[in-house]
Design a protein around this motif. Structure first.
Motif, PDB file in Angstrom:
ATOM      1  N   SER A 133       0.918  -1.201   0.142  1.00 42.68           N
ATOM      2  CA  SER A 133       0.147  -0.018  -0.009  1.00 42.68           C
ATOM      3  C   SER A 133       0.980   1.155   0.061  1.00 42.68           C
ATOM      4  O   SER A 133       2.108   1.135   0.020  1.00 42.68           O
ATOM      5  N   ASP A 134       0.456   2.387  -0.124  1.00 39.92           N
ATOM      6  CA  ASP A 134       1.385   3.580  -0.160  1.00 39.92           C
ATOM      7  C   ASP A 134       1.958   3.814   1.128  1.00 39.92           C
ATOM      8  O   ASP A 134       1.381   4.133   2.105  1.00 39.92           O
ATOM      9  N   GLY A 135       3.245   3.358   1.154  1.00 42.77           N
ATOM     10  CA  GLY A 135       4.035   3.726   2.286  1.00 42.77           C
ATOM     11  C   GLY A 135       4.341   2.013   3.212  1.00 42.77           C
ATOM     12  O   GLY A 135       5.099   2.380   4.195  1.00 42.77           O
ATOM     13  N   TRP A 136       3.523   1.225   2.759  1.00 40.14           N
ATOM     14  CA  TRP A 136       3.883  -0.038   3.608  1.00 40.14           C
ATOM     15  C   TRP A 136       3.688  -1.408   2.856  1.00 40.14           C
ATOM     16  O   TRP A 136       3.039  -1.460   1.867  1.00 40.14           O
ATOM     17  N   THR A 137       4.438  -2.267   3.263  1.00 37.99           N
ATOM     18  CA  THR A 137       4.517  -3.732   2.852  1.00 37.99           C
ATOM     19  C   THR A 137       4.028  -4.601   3.911  1.00 37.99           C
ATOM     20  O   THR A 137       4.369  -4.435   5.062  1.00 37.99           O
ATOM     21  N   VAL A 138       3.346  -5.737   3.148  1.00 34.67           N
ATOM     22  CA  VAL A 138       2.819  -6.755   4.076  1.00 34.67           C
ATOM     23  C   VAL A 138       3.222  -7.994   3.632  1.00 34.67           C
ATOM     24  O   VAL A 138       3.434  -8.322   2.336  1.00 34.67           O
ATOM     25  N   SER A 139       4.409  -8.571   4.209  1.00 33.62           N
ATOM     26  CA  SER A 139       4.727  -9.748   4.027  1.00 33.62           C
ATOM     27  C   SER A 139       4.745 -10.972   5.047  1.00 33.62           C
ATOM     28  O   SER A 139       4.348 -10.566   6.211  1.00 33.62           O
ATOM     29  N   LEU A 140       4.705 -12.136   4.679  1.00 30.45           N
ATOM     30  CA  LEU A 140       4.731 -13.311   5.689  1.00 30.45           C
ATOM     31  C   LEU A 140       5.906 -13.093   6.459  1.00 30.45           C
ATOM     32  O   LEU A 140       7.050 -12.836   6.018  1.00 30.45           O
ATOM     33  N   ARG A 141       5.604 -13.404   7.646  1.00 31.75           N
ATOM     34  CA  ARG A 141       6.592 -13.473   8.934  1.00 31.75           C
ATOM     35  C   ARG A 141       7.455 -14.668   8.793  1.00 31.75           C
ATOM     36  O   ARG A 141       6.828 -15.787   8.867  1.00 31.75           O
ATOM     37  N   PRO A 142       8.928 -14.707   8.768  1.00 36.72           N
ATOM     38  CA  PRO A 142       9.881 -15.718   8.739  1.00 36.72           C
ATOM     39  C   PRO A 142       9.626 -16.586   9.938  1.00 36.72           C
ATOM     40  O   PRO A 142       9.217 -15.759  11.128  1.00 36.72           O
ATOM     41  N   GLY A 143       9.503 -17.641   9.963  1.00 32.49           N
ATOM     42  CA  GLY A 143       9.274 -18.341  11.370  1.00 32.49           C
ATOM     43  C   GLY A 143       7.801 -18.146  11.932  1.00 32.49           C
ATOM     44  O   GLY A 143       7.615 -17.715  13.124  1.00 32.49           O
ATOM     45  N   ALA A 144       6.870 -18.453  11.363  1.00 29.48           N
ATOM     46  CA  ALA A 144       5.558 -18.046  11.251  1.00 29.48           C
ATOM     47  C   ALA A 144       5.038 -18.566  12.619  1.00 29.48           C
ATOM     48  O   ALA A 144       4.957 -19.833  12.924  1.00 29.48           O
ATOM     49  N   CYS A 145       4.747 -18.032  13.901  1.00 29.85           N
ATOM     50  CA  CYS A 145       4.429 -18.365  14.954  1.00 29.85           C
ATOM     51  C   CYS A 145       2.765 -18.652  14.994  1.00 29.85           C
ATOM     52  O   CYS A 145       2.417 -19.510  15.853  1.00 29.85           O
ATOM     53  N   THR A 146       2.385 -18.213  14.206  1.00 30.08           N
ATOM     54  CA  THR A 146       0.816 -18.504  13.983  1.00 30.08           C
ATOM     55  C   THR A 146       0.400 -18.527  12.380  1.00 30.08           C
ATOM     56  O   THR A 146       1.094 -17.843  11.321  1.00 30.08           O
ATOM     57  N   LEU A 147      -0.397 -19.078  11.836  1.00 29.32           N
ATOM     58  CA  LEU A 147      -1.085 -19.232  10.424  1.00 29.32           C
ATOM     59  C   LEU A 147      -1.389 -17.903   9.866  1.00 29.32           C
ATOM     60  O   LEU A 147      -1.995 -17.167  10.453  1.00 29.32           O
ATOM     61  N   GLY A 148      -0.622 -17.198   8.961  1.00 32.07           N
ATOM     62  CA  GLY A 148      -0.865 -16.194   8.212  1.00 32.07           C
ATOM     63  C   GLY A 148       0.106 -15.125   9.055  1.00 32.07           C
ATOM     64  O   GLY A 148      -0.276 -13.992   8.692  1.00 32.07           O
ATOM     65  N   ALA A 149       1.033 -15.554   9.903  1.00 33.22           N
ATOM     66  CA  ALA A 149       1.696 -14.334  10.534  1.00 33.22           C
ATOM     67  C   ALA A 149       2.293 -13.492   9.553  1.00 33.22           C
ATOM     68  O   ALA A 149       3.088 -14.188   9.016  1.00 33.22           O
ATOM     69  N   CYS A 150       2.187 -12.175   9.812  1.00 34.33           N
ATOM     70  CA  CYS A 150       2.860 -11.117   8.806  1.00 34.33           C
ATOM     71  C   CYS A 150       3.661 -10.273   9.518  1.00 34.33           C
ATOM     72  O   CYS A 150       3.582  -9.886  10.602  1.00 34.33           O
ATOM     73  N   VAL A 151       4.485  -9.315   8.713  1.00 33.36           N
ATOM     74  CA  VAL A 151       5.280  -8.138   9.094  1.00 33.36           C
ATOM     75  C   VAL A 151       4.399  -6.871   8.107  1.00 33.36           C
ATOM     76  O   VAL A 151       4.657  -7.157   7.190  1.00 33.36           O
ATOM     77  N   ILE A 152       4.200  -5.977   8.691  1.00 33.19           N
ATOM     78  CA  ILE A 152       3.510  -4.776   8.135  1.00 33.19           C
ATOM     79  C   ILE A 152       4.784  -3.884   8.342  1.00 33.19           C
ATOM     80  O   ILE A 152       4.887  -3.409   9.526  1.00 33.19           O
ATOM     81  N   GLY A 153       5.659  -3.468   7.339  1.00 33.32           N
ATOM     82  CA  GLY A 153       6.765  -2.734   7.437  1.00 33.32           C
ATOM     83  C   GLY A 153       6.588  -1.287   6.807  1.00 33.32           C
ATOM     84  O   GLY A 153       5.947  -1.379   5.641  1.00 33.32           O
ATOM     85  N   ALA A 154       7.061  -0.201   7.472  1.00 31.71           N
ATOM     86  CA  ALA A 154       7.188   1.145   6.712  1.00 31.71           C
ATOM     87  C   ALA A 154       8.039   1.043   5.467  1.00 31.71           C
ATOM     88  O   ALA A 154       9.082   0.371   5.426  1.00 31.71           O
ATOM     89  N   ASP A 155       7.756   1.756   4.389  1.00 29.87           N
ATOM     90  CA  ASP A 155       8.900   1.839   3.380  1.00 29.87           C
ATOM     91  C   ASP A 155       9.887   2.724   3.536  1.00 29.87           C
ATOM     92  O   ASP A 155      10.802   2.597   3.230  1.00 29.87           O
ATOM     93  N   ARG A 156       9.450   3.989   4.385  1.00 29.27           N
ATOM     94  CA  ARG A 156      10.338   5.042   4.654  1.00 29.27           C
ATOM     95  C   ARG A 156      10.808   4.708   5.953  1.00 29.27           C
ATOM     96  O   ARG A 156      10.512   4.048   6.833  1.00 29.27           O
ATOM     97  N   PRO A 157      12.158   5.102   6.088  1.00 32.10           N
ATOM     98  CA  PRO A 157      12.929   4.896   7.369  1.00 32.10           C
ATOM     99  C   PRO A 157      12.173   5.821   8.686  1.00 32.10           C
ATOM    100  O   PRO A 157      12.047   6.937   8.586  1.00 32.10           O
ATOM    101  N   HIS A 158      11.544   4.974   9.705  1.00 28.14           N
ATOM    102  CA  HIS A 158      10.946   5.623  10.653  1.00 28.14           C
ATOM    103  C   HIS A 158      11.110   4.820  12.014  1.00 28.14           C
ATOM    104  O   HIS A 158      11.429   3.662  11.994  1.00 28.14           O
ATOM    105  N   VAL A 159      11.647   5.355  13.234  1.00 29.12           N
ATOM    106  CA  VAL A 159      11.710   4.745  14.432  1.00 29.12           C
ATOM    107  C   VAL A 159      10.589   4.774  15.463  1.00 29.12           C
ATOM    108  O   VAL A 159      10.588   4.290  16.562  1.00 29.12           O
ATOM    109  N   SER A 160       9.779   5.765  14.924  1.00 30.14           N
ATOM    110  CA  SER A 160       8.781   6.093  15.857  1.00 30.14           C
ATOM    111  C   SER A 160       7.237   6.182  14.981  1.00 30.14           C
ATOM    112  O   SER A 160       7.110   6.876  13.994  1.00 30.14           O
ATOM    113  N   LEU A 161       6.261   5.719  15.562  1.00 31.58           N
ATOM    114  CA  LEU A 161       4.709   5.711  14.893  1.00 31.58           C
ATOM    115  C   LEU A 161       4.568   7.286  14.646  1.00 31.58           C
ATOM    116  O   LEU A 161       4.004   7.465  13.855  1.00 31.58           O
TER     117      LEU A 161
END
Length: 173
Positions: A48-76
Motif C-alpha cells: 500500500s502507499d508507504g507499507w508492505t505486508v509480508s509473511l513473517r519468517p518463522g510464522a508463530c501462527t498461520l498467516g503471521a505477517c510483518v507490516i513494515g514502513a517503506d520509509r525510515p521511521h523509528v517512531s509511529l
C-alpha cells in the motif's frame, strides 16, 4: 469493497531513549536492511502507499505477517497522515485476507522495535483451535494469552507457497 480495519490487541513498545539490555542504543535500520532480514522480497503479499505486508519468517501462527514502513521511521509518531491512512488500508487488507482464508478468531499487533529499529508491526492472527493449510497443522500455543513469538510452526516451502496463494488469491504466489 474494503473491509473495515479493526485494531485488536495493539501494543506499541518503542522508546528510543531507553537503552538496550547491553546498555547500548540499537542502531537504526535502513528499510533495505529490514527488508533483507525479514526476506520481504520473497515473502511479499501486498503493498500500500508507504507499507508492505509480508509473511513473517518463522510464522508463530498461520498467516503471521510483518507490516513494515517503506520509509525510515523509528517512531509511529513520525509517519504522516497519508502513511497513517495507508497503514489502516494495509491492516484492513491483511485482516480481510486472513479471515477469509483461515477464519482467524482475533488479531494481535506488536510494534516492539527493540531489536529491529525500523517501524514495523508483527501482525498475528490468533486461533482458538489448530488450523490446517498447505498440508501443515498450524497451532497457536499462546491462545488465549499473549502470542508465543518463539513458537515456529514447521512449514516447508510448498506449504508457505500455499499460504501465500491463499492470502493473495494467486496460485503459486
Amino acid at each position: 469493497m474494503k473491509a473495515p480495519a479493526r485494531l485488536v490487541g495493539f501494543a506499541l513498545i518503542a522508546n528510543p531513549e531507553v537503552a538496550s539490555p547491553e546498555g547500548e542504543q540499537p542502531m537504526p535500520q535502513t528499510p533495505a536492511e529490514f527488508r533483507d532480514k525479514f526476506r520481504v522480497g520473497e515473502n511479499l503479499l501486498h503493498r500500500s502507499d508507504g507499507w508492505t505486508v509480508s509473511l513473517r519468517p518463522g510464522a508463530c501462527t498461520l498467516g503471521a505477517c510483518v507490516i513494515g514502513a517503506d520509509r525510515p521511521h523509528v517512531s509511529l509518531a513520525d509517519i504522516d497522515a497519508g502513511e497513517a491512512a495507508a497503514l489502516v488500508d494495509a491492516v484492513g487488507w491483511f485482516e480481510a485476507r486472513v479471515r477469509a482464508a483461515f477464519d482467524a478468531d482475533k488479531f494481535n499487533y506488536l510494534a516492539l522495535m527493540m531489536v529491529d529499529d525500523h517501524l514495523h508491526f508483527h501482525a498475528l492472527p490468533r486461533y482458538a483451535a489448530p488450523r490446517s493449510a498447505g498440508g501443515v497443522a498450524w497451532s497457536d500455543p499462546g491462545w488465549p494469552g499473549q502470542p508465543d513469538l518463539k513458537h515456529a510452526n514447521t512449514a516447508d516451502p510448498q506449504a508457505l507457497a500455499a499460504v501465500r496463494a491463499a492470502l493473495t488469491g494467486m496460485p503459486g504466489a
